[in-house]
Design a protein around this motif. Structure first.
Motif, short mmCIF file in Angstrom:
data_model
loop_
_atom_site.label_atom_id
_atom_site.label_comp_id
_atom_site.label_asym_id
_atom_site.label_seq_id
_atom_site.Cartn_x
_atom_site.Cartn_y
_atom_site.Cartn_z
N GLN A 160 58.29 56.38 65.86
CA GLN A 160 58.43 57.75 65.39
C GLN A 160 59.90 58.19 65.34
OE1 GLN A 160 55.87 60.85 66.68
NE2 GLN A 160 54.00 59.63 66.53
N LEU A 161 60.70 57.68 66.26
CA LEU A 161 62.14 57.97 66.24
C LEU A 161 62.76 57.43 64.95
CD1 LEU A 161 64.72 59.00 67.63
CD2 LEU A 161 64.90 56.75 68.73
N ALA A 162 62.42 56.19 64.61
CA ALA A 162 62.95 55.58 63.38
C ALA A 162 62.48 56.34 62.15
CB ALA A 162 62.53 54.12 63.31
N ILE A 173 64.96 67.97 60.30
CA ILE A 173 65.78 68.07 61.51
C ILE A 173 65.03 67.35 62.61
CG2 ILE A 173 66.71 69.65 63.26
CD1 ILE A 173 66.79 71.79 60.98
N ARG A 174 65.67 66.42 63.29
CA ARG A 174 65.02 65.72 64.40
C ARG A 174 65.40 66.39 65.72
NH1 ARG A 174 67.78 60.67 66.11
NH2 ARG A 174 68.05 61.63 68.17
N LEU A 175 64.38 66.73 66.50
CA LEU A 175 64.60 67.26 67.85
C LEU A 175 63.90 66.34 68.83
CD1 LEU A 175 64.06 71.13 67.54
CD2 LEU A 175 66.22 69.86 67.56
N LEU A 181 64.02 60.38 57.56
CA LEU A 181 63.91 61.63 56.83
C LEU A 181 65.11 62.53 57.10
CD1 LEU A 181 61.83 62.65 54.84
CD2 LEU A 181 60.67 63.84 56.69
N GLN A 182 65.61 62.52 58.34
CA GLN A 182 66.77 63.34 58.68
C GLN A 182 68.01 62.86 57.93
OE1 GLN A 182 68.26 65.20 62.72
NE2 GLN A 182 68.83 63.04 62.70
#
Length: 375
Positions: A300-302, A314-316, A307-308
């Motif tokens: 999910q981080l990748a 925006i990734r948080l 997309l970011q």
């Protein structure tokens, strides 16, 4: 022999969660349009999603997920997978499919491994921006690999040689929602925010989102309209919170029309599973993405990074996903509607509405099928 009897058969292997089954369903629909008969091989957990799967038959195959690295767990998982491979080997012997297509996750292993043993053409599809453990195990042995993201296998030339970037197949409802243009919010009009945590829901969304909305400046909050997915045990508390602060909110444990709700949203706050990212991109909606932490593959981080990097989200990280931080991000976007529109457009550039057809073409190629058969 009737026309239906002449139709080639493809077995699709998918299970566990909607994240695997939704793209499998899209492929099944695309193959059916080409005159192919579909059977689904899945596990017990997937029956809640698979009952409406467009398949002639659904076969439940024993499987298990590796959840721990201790010896007992490894042996127990290996024994269960071996049982599943034996069951699938017999099943494929009876069915004689033209190809077997796996969509990742441990339920994929028995049917695809059995197909390899029987020398049946095989394809695996990797939905995430990094390859998961089950697909890594199968990748060296299968005929072809399809990926949702480009360059997933760039560091392994041996696997890259048999990889095709198809995109992540999306359901018909997503393709329909993708026809709806993004409506940039008017500063004096409503701001529609959709909050969800994947097919199983996410506790942290219930903990953070209502409190974040409460912290918004009043001038922003009066325009907010929330649609939020919440776990059954959180429904009453989430509904009560929004009612207390006077924010119109629709809260439910599951939204069967989620693609349409994404299309109606100005901003989506969610996890960053493969299907979520694919649908945000296909429909073209801005997101605040909170990757599931502690995942072994960090998939999910990748996905969120992809997309970011394109400017669509925006990734948080979960460690900084607090009511205060989320409120700050929402407030900043609410006062810059042109930025929201730009993010929506950037996300849309990554969408792959034709991914199911591209994957179906790959299946036809590796199965040695020609033309587009029609019923």
């Amino acid at each position: 022999m009737g026309e239906a009897e002449k139709a080639p058969l493809v077995v699709i292997a998918a299970g566990g969660t909607g994240g695997h089954l939704f793209p499998a369903e899209a492929l099944a629909t695309a193959l059916a349009r080409k005159g192919v008969t579909i059977d689904l091989a899945t596990d017990e957990r997937a029956t809640r999603y698979g009952t409406s799967f467009p398949a002639r038959d659904i076969h439940v195959i024993p499987s298990a997920t590796m959840r721990s690295r201790d010896v007992v767990s490894i042996l127990r998982t290996a024994a269960r997978l071996s049982q599943g491979i034996g069951r699938a080997f017999g099943l494929l012997g009876r069915l004689q499919p033209a190809a077997v297509v796996g969509f990742g996750g441990y339920p994929t292993i028995p049917p695809v491994a059995a197909a390899v043993l029987r020398r049946i053409p095989t394809v695996i599809h990797e939905q995430n921006a990094v390859m998961g453990r089950a697909n890594r195990l199968l990748a060296p042995r299968v005929t072809a690999i399809a990926t949702s993201f480009p360059d997933v296998l760039a560091r392994d030339q041996r696997l890259a040689a048999k990889a095709t970037h198809t995109g992540n197949p999306v359901r018909a409802a997503v393709a329909e929602a993708a026809k709806i243009d993004y409506a940039r919010p008017d500063r004096a009009g409503p701001l529609n925010i959709l909050v969800f945590g994947g097919s199983q829901g996410a506790q942290i969304m219930a903990d953070v989102a209502p409190s974040a909305i409460e912290l918004l400046p009043v001038a922003v909050r009066v325009h907010v309209r929330v649609t939020q997915q919440a776990r059954a045990e959180n429904l009453d508390a989430v509904k009560a919170h929004y009612a207390r602060i006077g924010v119109p909110a629709e809260v439910a444990a599951f939204f069967p029309d989620l693609p349409a709700r994404i299309a109606q949203s100005h901003l989506v706050v969610s996890r960053s599973g493969a299907s979520t990212v694919a649908e945000l991109a296909a429909i073209g909606r801005p997101g605040i993405l909170v990757p599931l932490p502690h995942a072994l593959d960090q998939d999910q981080l990748a996905n969120a990074n992809f997309l970011q990097k394109a400017g669509g989200a925006i990734r948080l990280d979960q460690g900084v996903f607090t009511p205060e931080r989320l409120a700050d991000e929402i407030a900043a976007l609410a006062t810059a509607p042109e930025r929201l529109a730009g993010m929506a457009a950037a996300a849309k550039t990554l969408g792959a509405i034709d991914a199911a057809e591209r994957l179906a073409d790959l299946v036809f190629k590796i199965a040695g099928l020609t033309g587009e058969r029609k019923n």
